[in-house]
Design a protein around this motif. Sequence first.
Motif, PDB file in Angstrom:
ATOM      1  N   GLU A   1       0.713  -1.345  -0.031  1.00  0.00           N
ATOM      2  CA  GLU A   1       0.239   0.049  -0.073  1.00  0.00           C
ATOM      3  C   GLU A   1       0.864   1.108  -0.064  1.00  0.00           C
ATOM      4  O   GLU A   1       1.996   1.295   0.758  1.00  0.00           O
ATOM      5  CB  GLU A   1      -0.838   0.151   1.389  1.00  0.00           C
ATOM      6  CG  GLU A   1      -1.789  -1.153   1.342  1.00  0.00           C
ATOM      7  CD  GLU A   1      -3.074  -0.660   0.843  1.00  0.00           C
ATOM      8  OE1 GLU A   1      -3.438   0.270   0.507  1.00  0.00           O
ATOM      9  OE2 GLU A   1      -3.968  -1.635   0.641  1.00  0.00           O
TER      10      GLU A   1
ATOM     11  N   SER B   1      -3.822   9.336   2.011  1.00  0.00           N
ATOM     12  CA  SER B   1      -4.498   8.742   1.225  1.00  0.00           C
ATOM     13  C   SER B   1      -4.399   7.260   1.740  1.00  0.00           C
ATOM     14  O   SER B   1      -5.313   6.572   1.400  1.00  0.00           O
ATOM     15  CB  SER B   1      -3.987   9.047  -0.231  1.00  0.00           C
ATOM     16  OG  SER B   1      -2.745   8.467  -0.208  1.00  0.00           O
ATOM     17  N   SER B   2      -3.414   6.981   2.439  1.00  0.00           N
ATOM     18  CA  SER B   2      -3.523   5.487   2.870  1.00  0.00           C
ATOM     19  C   SER B   2      -2.779   5.628   4.189  1.00  0.00           C
ATOM     20  O   SER B   2      -1.673   6.244   4.295  1.00  0.00           O
ATOM     21  CB  SER B   2      -3.093   4.464   2.094  1.00  0.00           C
ATOM     22  OG  SER B   2      -2.029   4.638   1.306  1.00  0.00           O
TER      23      SER B   2
ATOM     24  N   GLN C   1      -2.642   2.140 -10.331  1.00  0.00           N
ATOM     25  CA  GLN C   1      -3.238   2.238  -9.063  1.00  0.00           C
ATOM     26  C   GLN C   1      -4.688   2.296  -9.163  1.00  0.00           C
ATOM     27  O   GLN C   1      -5.089   1.529  -8.119  1.00  0.00           O
ATOM     28  CB  GLN C   1      -2.780   3.766  -8.413  1.00  0.00           C
ATOM     29  CG  GLN C   1      -1.414   3.650  -8.260  1.00  0.00           C
ATOM     30  CD  GLN C   1      -1.016   4.457  -6.958  1.00  0.00           C
ATOM     31  OE1 GLN C   1      -1.943   4.748  -6.145  1.00  0.00           O
ATOM     32  NE2 GLN C   1       0.338   4.732  -6.753  1.00  0.00           N
TER      33      GLN C   1
ATOM     34  N   ARG D   1      -5.682  -1.323  -9.277  1.00  0.00           N
ATOM     35  CA  ARG D   1      -5.626  -2.408  -8.145  1.00  0.00           C
ATOM     36  C   ARG D   1      -7.118  -2.050  -7.371  1.00  0.00           C
ATOM     37  O   ARG D   1      -7.399  -2.834  -6.703  1.00  0.00           O
ATOM     38  CB  ARG D   1      -4.533  -1.447  -7.254  1.00  0.00           C
ATOM     39  CG  ARG D   1      -3.234  -2.022  -7.515  1.00  0.00           C
ATOM     40  CD  ARG D   1      -2.379  -1.789  -6.465  1.00  0.00           C
ATOM     41  NE  ARG D   1      -3.085  -2.282  -5.216  1.00  0.00           N
ATOM     42  CZ  ARG D   1      -2.749  -1.885  -3.989  1.00  0.00           C
ATOM     43  NH1 ARG D   1      -2.063  -0.848  -3.957  1.00  0.00           N
ATOM     44  NH2 ARG D   1      -3.389  -2.427  -2.885  1.00  0.00           N
ATOM     45  N   LEU D   2      -7.578  -0.816  -7.622  1.00  0.00           N
ATOM     46  CA  LEU D   2      -8.736  -0.477  -6.671  1.00  0.00           C
ATOM     47  C   LEU D   2     -10.185  -1.015  -7.417  1.00  0.00           C
ATOM     48  O   LEU D   2     -11.107  -1.397  -6.639  1.00  0.00           O
ATOM     49  CB  LEU D   2      -8.953   0.953  -6.337  1.00  0.00           C
ATOM     50  CG  LEU D   2      -7.967   1.479  -5.771  1.00  0.00           C
ATOM     51  CD1 LEU D   2      -7.941   2.982  -5.632  1.00  0.00           C
ATOM     52  CD2 LEU D   2      -7.972   1.051  -4.331  1.00  0.00           C
TER      53      LEU D   2
ATOM     54  N   LEU E   1      -6.205  11.143  -7.675  1.00  0.00           N
ATOM     55  CA  LEU E   1      -5.891   9.815  -7.219  1.00  0.00           C
ATOM     56  C   LEU E   1      -6.107   9.665  -5.608  1.00  0.00           C
ATOM     57  O   LEU E   1      -6.525   8.532  -5.156  1.00  0.00           O
ATOM     58  CB  LEU E   1      -4.407   9.500  -7.812  1.00  0.00           C
ATOM     59  CG  LEU E   1      -4.146   8.111  -7.723  1.00  0.00           C
ATOM     60  CD1 LEU E   1      -5.023   7.474  -8.598  1.00  0.00           C
ATOM     61  CD2 LEU E   1      -2.538   7.986  -8.475  1.00  0.00           C
ATOM     62  N   ALA E   2      -5.352  10.525  -4.797  1.00  0.00           N
ATOM     63  CA  ALA E   2      -5.265  10.446  -3.517  1.00  0.00           C
ATOM     64  C   ALA E   2      -6.913  10.419  -2.901  1.00  0.00           C
ATOM     65  O   ALA E   2      -7.074   9.585  -1.912  1.00  0.00           O
ATOM     66  CB  ALA E   2      -4.541  11.544  -2.920  1.00  0.00           C
TER      67      ALA E   2
ATOM     68  N   ARG F   1      -8.155   6.856  -3.272  1.00  0.00           N
ATOM     69  CA  ARG F   1      -7.723   6.178  -2.296  1.00  0.00           C
ATOM     70  C   ARG F   1      -8.201   6.088  -1.037  1.00  0.00           C
ATOM     71  O   ARG F   1      -8.510   5.329  -0.347  1.00  0.00           O
ATOM     72  CB  ARG F   1      -6.152   6.119  -2.177  1.00  0.00           C
ATOM     73  CG  ARG F   1      -5.298   5.556  -3.556  1.00  0.00           C
ATOM     74  CD  ARG F   1      -3.803   5.250  -2.833  1.00  0.00           C
ATOM     75  NE  ARG F   1      -3.346   6.704  -2.511  1.00  0.00           N
ATOM     76  CZ  ARG F   1      -2.403   7.143  -3.392  1.00  0.00           C
ATOM     77  NH1 ARG F   1      -2.171   6.666  -4.616  1.00  0.00           N
ATOM     78  NH2 ARG F   1      -1.676   8.419  -2.976  1.00  0.00           N
ATOM     79  N   ARG F   2      -8.502   7.508  -0.592  1.00  0.00           N
ATOM     80  CA  ARG F   2      -8.862   7.676   0.637  1.00  0.00           C
ATOM     81  C   ARG F   2     -10.454   7.483   0.620  1.00  0.00           C
ATOM     82  O   ARG F   2     -11.062   6.902   1.711  1.00  0.00           O
ATOM     83  CB  ARG F   2      -8.791   9.221   0.926  1.00  0.00           C
ATOM     84  CG  ARG F   2      -9.166   9.495   2.143  1.00  0.00           C
ATOM     85  CD  ARG F   2      -8.346  11.148   2.268  1.00  0.00           C
ATOM     86  NE  ARG F   2      -9.091  11.950   1.154  1.00  0.00           N
ATOM     87  CZ  ARG F   2      -8.237  12.995   0.587  1.00  0.00           C
ATOM     88  NH1 ARG F   2      -6.764  12.764   0.788  1.00  0.00           N
ATOM     89  NH2 ARG F   2      -8.515  13.750  -0.437  1.00  0.00           N
TER      90      ARG F   2
ATOM     91  N   ARG G   1     -12.426   5.405  -1.368  1.00  0.00           N
ATOM     92  CA  ARG G   1     -12.663   3.726  -1.852  1.00  0.00           C
ATOM     93  C   ARG G   1     -14.156   3.680  -2.195  1.00  0.00           C
ATOM     94  O   ARG G   1     -14.919   3.280  -1.660  1.00  0.00           O
ATOM     95  CB  ARG G   1     -12.350   2.923  -0.714  1.00  0.00           C
ATOM     96  CG  ARG G   1     -10.882   2.968  -0.305  1.00  0.00           C
ATOM     97  CD  ARG G   1     -10.065   1.979  -0.739  1.00  0.00           C
ATOM     98  NE  ARG G   1      -8.799   2.328  -0.170  1.00  0.00           N
ATOM     99  CZ  ARG G   1      -7.908   1.174  -0.298  1.00  0.00           C
ATOM    100  NH1 ARG G   1      -8.143   0.094  -0.562  1.00  0.00           N
ATOM    101  NH2 ARG G   1      -6.531   1.759  -0.130  1.00  0.00           N
TER     102      ARG G   1
END
Lengths: 597, 329
Positions: A222, A334-335, A523, A526-527, A552-553, A556-557, A559
């Motif tokens: 991650e 973001s992760s 990235q 992956r999600l 992107l962030a 990721r945050r 989801r």
Amino acid sequence: MYGVVTDGFAYSDLPTPLHDVVGAEGDPTRAAEAPTARQEIRYWTAAVLRQTPEEPLQPVPIGQVFVASDADVAQALRMDGYLYSATPSAIPIGLYTAAGLESPVYLDADFLIGPEAAHLNISGVSGLATKTSAVEFLLASIFEHFPAHKGKVAAVCFNVKGPDLCFLDQPGALSDEDRRRYERLAVPSRPFERVRMYAPLKADGVNLNTLRTHADLVHIVEPLTWGLAEVVDYAEVLLNRDDIDAKADAFIDFLRDRVLARTFDDGFGGTHRVQTFADLDRLFRAIFDGLELTSGGRSDTWRTHHIATIRKVRNRLSNISTRCKGLVTDDGPSSDLPWGAFEDRAVYVVDVANVDPLGQDLVFARAVSKLREHLERRDLGVDAVVVFVDELNKYAPGDGPDTYVKKMLLDISERGRYLGLVLFGAEQFRSQVHRRVVGNAATQLFGRMDMDELATPGYQVLSPATKIKLATLPIGELMVRHPHFTQPIFVRFPKPPVLRGRDGVERFPPAADLPFDDAVVRQLVRLDRRIRPNQVKDLIAERDEDDVRRALAAVRRTRPDDVLAYFRKVLGGRVSTDIPRERTAVPPLNPIADEPY
Amino acid sequence: MTWWDALAAAGAVPAAFAPPASRGWTDLDDGALPGAELIEEPDLAAHPVTSPALVRAACFLDGIQQWKVVSYDGVAPVIRAYVATAARRRGPNRRPRTLLESSREFAIAPLASMKPAVRRVLETTCPDVVDLPLDRDGGLQPGKVLELARRVVDGARQNLEREIAERSLAVLGPEEWLLVDGLLSVSGKLAAHPRALGVIKSHGAQFFDGANLERALTVPAGHRTSVFRARGGHARNEVYSWYLRLWPWEGQDLLYGLLRIEARADAATVAAASAISGWLCAERAPLATPDARWDRLLYPLQDVETYLKARAPRDLLSAPGSRLPRTGS
Ligand SMILES: Nc1ncnc2c1ncn2[C@@H]1O[C@H](COP(=O)(O)OP(=O)(O)OP(=O)(O)O)[C@@H](O)[C@H]1O
Ligand SMILES: [Mg+2]
């Protein structure tokens, strides 16, 4: 009476070696031809490990000597109390080997993980001491034998050197001999089943800054990125490195409490909502410009904070955002590690091997503080966490200023055992680590040691024979000190059941850095596996990279269920970027120079 | 309570006098005049020993004696004595192991000169008492009494040595030799055995004079003299003998590294003298350190002595040194 041999002597009736030379008429090759073998005895001294009855204390009588069996070893090392009890808490550490017999030696989880005592320290020279390996093996042993009544346990490992801890979920090559040892110790010779890895991004903000980027393995990695709020929370880490400054602290508190994530009036007619480094920088510029305009440069305070203090804090914060570009982003966190959702018997590897030392401190301080917070509230997800810090001498050196990280390590080592926050530290030279940090480790392991190191005052308690043994210890053997053992004990442990870092990068060579758009695609895919690369590429073509990273962030945050739609939404309409930020900074020096990675 | 404690309780005065170190079993012992008759050749000559040597399987025999005055009844000394003998066999691993051993601990006293009560205590508490008969005019001269006591101790040790030696001969392997520290001629069986050797390292008796004496005492290292027939005193049995020099004496003294060997009086002895001498030279290693007599002491013989001393009663000979009043506990 149980004892462990500590020294050996030979006596003969030869007063000086010269006499044998004379006896052989000066010809050394004839020395062995003497018709009679000279009288010689071997004589060993042993240190008493335990005697029964324990009271009254007695001198050792002359008597017959036997080699210890498993049961004897358990008795001698006072392991019977925690090995054969109703709630056993024995953790195998290795095999005690003597005269062809091998007996398992166990540590007491109550004294290794807490609450009676805790922490472990291992030292020894590079490569021969097998420090990292020993900790890997011990973690496997803990995961297998951590007593049920003590609950769940996890480990957080900081990878600080090359690929050292990057392949803990991959099997390594084990010899039959080692497999037999695993069986004898009742530890499965399997790699860790639950491994999560966290690595910051590289400066491009999209590629992972780790050596575990091989396509087959990257799925457990991650990205670890933090935003302004996370950094400001641990700003002391940045400050205390060079200076302790109450004024700067006060200004940081002010930022934290009054400015961040609020609508804030700068007093010169501007309103700010500071969420990113960029926002913060705008505020700083407004302040400096405002002071310049309104007072013509005569006033040097703003809201009671001196302009020099403000400049200093600005420097430190912008410094970290440039030096640790892939870790600290403009876009907020973001992760992060799964605070509150730690899994039983899971290893969380945080790869900071390629991060600037300042960034390492930051990661470290924040991770440990978070662990502590959650363990205090009992909502981490597990009851105990082993924090493995390799190269401890870098983070808690014996000399140098009292950094925040050092104070924090000291704090864990002194109070962690009540919380289940356990420090496993490794270093080459124990004498270079803060005395109380090593001193508080109830369990001490020693691999092959350096003679010069052994000559330092910390080792005065060891007999000369023990020192010689330590200086010549073969690979895979350790000296163990543990509260139940009245004497240091030498044990042999098997190679860890995981792929060695160096072999890992050979078998799974790191992937080359992807071009920006491909990295973004990866990235997102992956999600959400449904996403097709060209959709993404079309979306981000000719877009400002910062905007893409920010979007992107946000993905990721958040989801979201529909990743692509959300990404499109956050990215917004196609607008020309207003002020393109020119941030040219000197790239940081690679902090680790003597490793090829 | 030991018998010497009992004596003290009965009125004798406790004492602790150990005579100077025992002189060992020399060829001067019985005071008889020695004589020699050359066997090998008309004049005494030096012959190089055989080299390289054949080292033989062997047993080694030695004895020790320890004694001291433990009390005085008036001026009559009461002596506690200990003698011991062992034969040790050197095995294929080159390490000696005890084959046979024997020891005797006893008291020596001029019983006739003792007060009856004290004498009774001695005789009832000590199981082994040897009387010291005094001649009419000598009386209780301390020096004479001690000299007589020494002979008693010597005699006891010689008896023990003879006994162990003869028992050893009975169990000797067909190729095995017996090396005795001292005279072979004291026992008829020893003197007649084809594989028994006496090794004498103190040279009280001189067998030669004139040119032969000079040749005998200046025999060079690694050489032996001609074989001669040694005639001892009354009780001696006839043996053949020769001198052997282990180490160069130049720069030291005439007797340095000098041994006298005794063997069966037989023509075969003459034939084997050089080979046997070569073997004994090979026994120089390992050096019999830390003994001061290492120039003549063969290591396996020293080994027997060390063994016997290690098994002797601890309290008989206190550590050499001070006769200052004892202090403390
Ligand atoms: N039990 C063992 N038996 C045999 N070899 C081992 C064992 N454990 C580790 N090794 C080998 O020893 C070498 C060094 O191990 P490791 O990397 O753990 O040392 P280290 O002390 O951590 O070194 P450094 O200070 O460089 O980090 C490795 O090549 C490893 O394969
Ligand atoms: Mg290591």
